[in-house]
Motif scaffolding. Structure first.
Motif, short mmCIF file in Angstrom:
data_model
loop_
_atom_site.label_atom_id
_atom_site.label_comp_id
_atom_site.label_asym_id
_atom_site.label_seq_id
_atom_site.Cartn_x
_atom_site.Cartn_y
_atom_site.Cartn_z
N LEU A 83 -12.57 5.82 4.44
CA LEU A 83 -11.29 5.56 2.95
C LEU A 83 -11.07 5.26 3.44
N LEU A 84 -9.89 5.10 5.20
CA LEU A 84 -9.42 4.06 5.64
C LEU A 84 -9.48 2.67 6.41
N ALA A 85 -10.54 1.74 5.74
CA ALA A 85 -11.00 0.95 6.14
C ALA A 85 -11.04 0.47 5.08
N ARG A 86 -10.55 1.15 3.29
CA ARG A 86 -10.40 0.88 2.14
C ARG A 86 -8.46 0.67 1.56
N GLN A 87 -8.07 1.82 1.87
CA GLN A 87 -7.39 2.47 1.70
C GLN A 87 -5.82 2.88 3.20
N PRO A 88 -5.83 1.73 4.10
CA PRO A 88 -4.91 1.90 4.67
C PRO A 88 -3.91 2.48 5.49
N VAL A 89 -3.53 3.11 4.31
CA VAL A 89 -2.12 4.15 4.04
C VAL A 89 -2.13 4.66 2.93
N LEU A 143 1.03 -1.43 0.13
CA LEU A 143 0.18 -0.29 -0.09
C LEU A 143 1.09 0.81 -0.07
N THR A 144 2.33 1.25 0.55
CA THR A 144 2.74 2.08 0.64
C THR A 144 2.93 2.52 -0.62
N ALA A 145 3.79 1.73 -1.60
CA ALA A 145 4.89 1.53 -2.94
C ALA A 145 3.34 1.81 -3.90
N ARG A 148 11.19 -4.53 -0.98
CA ARG A 148 9.94 -2.50 -1.61
C ARG A 148 9.65 -3.10 -3.57
N LYS A 149 11.03 -3.32 -4.42
CA LYS A 149 10.70 -3.88 -5.28
C LYS A 149 9.69 -5.11 -5.87
N ASN A 150 9.35 -6.17 -4.35
CA ASN A 150 8.53 -7.16 -4.95
C ASN A 150 7.00 -6.60 -4.67
N ALA A 151 6.88 -5.59 -4.05
CA ALA A 151 5.62 -4.53 -3.56
C ALA A 151 4.93 -3.69 -4.81
N GLU A 152 6.36 -3.34 -5.52
CA GLU A 152 5.97 -2.26 -6.91
C GLU A 152 5.60 -3.41 -7.33
N ILE A 153 6.40 -5.00 -7.57
CA ILE A 153 5.63 -5.46 -8.87
C ILE A 153 4.21 -6.34 -8.25
#
Length: 406
Positions: free
Chosen positions: A338-344, A113-115, A127-132
């Motif tokens: 919003l945070l329930a569906r987008q927690p970051v 979610l941060t990525a 981090r690369k895995n998160a972006e993938i």
């Protein structure tokens, strides 16, 4: 006569083979040699059958299980009809993460979610895995958006979204080289499976998508067989598994097995990845019952897991309502939704999504931090990111359950 056409008398034709020549370069004058010469090696590649007009002759057991799973998928989807907002994006991301995990690409919910928000590339392996995984989420969304257009063009669109930013593989283009699974990356000789010659790919995918659009077949069985055929064609140099599972979601939406949310079937497949790969191999031998049964079983597991996630999220939302004291018209309630569906979130992303002034959003974010709903931390050496550890933990628990056998 086209030898790729199935012969009469078989309920489902096995994949055939043809001889190919692999041209490799190898040094010929000792281990320190710098001069290489071409060397021709014989191997065989697969010839998948054309399936556009074939009937699905299933065993009574697998047909019954697929029908029962279809009904459960419909019921689960309908059960969320009034609560689509929080669960649709969370289940979509969960499916994308589970599909990526089958390819041994893992990252925490927080990292993914941060990525999504950071819009940057590079960094360490996690981090690369998160972006993938973020790219896979885009591919899943593209699949759903294209579910009314089950064509070769839509498959290319899914793959294009998946491979955006990949420096090594061309997204949205059929492969123009040999691909294979197992043993060695140097040549297809001795591979567990060698995909068909790339020249066959466009026609095979067109044929597959005709099969996918048919309305006279049992829906979940049709989806399972289409997926197995796609993985047998292996039309891309990379991303075939993730694109194929995105196609499954597009078909389930097109066949109205799902309407509101993405049921994370890949999370069910994760419980038995060895069985999944074996079912694909058995499909290539002419057995469609195994992949259909496994897809039905995975659907049951996915629904059970997703129901637990829904219970977790509802419980968290209920605790928030007890913690927060605010007027009914306060913007804090919209922020909590919003945070329930987008927690970051960042302050900018939250303000833009909710249509609020950035000054007001900081006040609301600080209020939720003081109440223990949010934590904040600088990420990617730039913006401050605000996160709900409770929602993120629920998503990580979902991922952990996905890797266990039911």
């Amino acid at each position: 006569m086209d030898k790729t056409r199935p012969s009469a008398g078989r309920s489902w034709p096995a994949t055939e083979a043809e001889h190919e020549v692999w041209v490799s370069k190898s040094a010929t004058w000792g281990v320190q040699a710098t001069v290489a010469v071409p060397r021709e090696i014989n191997y065989t590649s697969s010839i998948p059958p054309f399936i556009a007009e074939r009937e699905l002759r299933l065993s009574s057991a697998s047909a019954a299980m697929a029908e029962e799973a279809s009904n459960e998928l419909i019921r689960f989807d309908e059960s969320l009809n009034g609560e689509i907002a929080p669960f649709a994006p969370l289940l979509l991301r969960s499916e994308a993460a589970a599909s990526s995990r089958i390819e041994n690409l893992t990252a925490s919910a927080r990292a993914v979610l941060t990525a999504e928000l950071a819009n940057r590339s590079g960094g360490n392996a996690a981090r690369k895995n998160a972006e993938i995984i973020v790219a896979n989420t885009r591919a899943m969304q593209a699949a759903l958006d294209l579910s009314d257009d089950l064509t070769s063009h839509s498959v290319l669109g899914m793959h294009r979204e998946l491979m955006t930013g990949d420096a090594h593989h061309q997204g949205g283009s059929w492969r123009e080289e040999a691909v294979w699974i197992g043993t060695s990356s140097l040549s297809p000789v001795g591979a567990l499976f060698v995909a068909p010659n790339f020249r066959r790919v466009p026609r095979l995918v067109d044929d597959l998508m005709i099969f996918a659009r048919r309305g006279d077949l049992p829906r979940l069985a049709q989806t399972a067989v289409a997926h197995a055929q796609f993985e047998t064609i292996h039309p891309f140099t990379d991303g075939n598994g993730r694109t194929g599972r995105a196609l499954m979601q597009a078909m389930m939406r097109a066949k109205q097995l799902t309407h509101n949310v993405t049921v994370p079937v890949s999370a069910g497949l994760l419980a038995n990845t060895n069985g999944y790969h074996q079912a694909l191999m058995q499909y290539r031998e002419g057995d469609i019952d195994t992949i259909v049964t496994l897809t039905a079983e995975s659907s049951f597991l996915a629904i059970t897991n997703a129901k637990e996630l829904v219970i977790d999220i509802r419980g968290i939302q209920a605790s928030w309502r007890e913690q927060i004291k605010a007027r009914a018209d306060s913007g804090v309630w919209a922020l909590l939704d919003l945070l329930a569906r987008q927690p970051v979130v960042t302050a900018d992303s939250a303000a833009q999504t909710l249509g609020l002034n950035p000054t007001n959003i900081y006040r609301l974010l600080n209020q939720l931090e003081q109440n223990g709903v949010l934590k904040k931390k600088p990420e990617y050496r730039s913006s401050v990111f605000w996160r709900s550890d409770e929602i993120l933990a629920a998503l990580d628990r979902f991922a952990e359950r996905s890797g266990r056998r039911g």
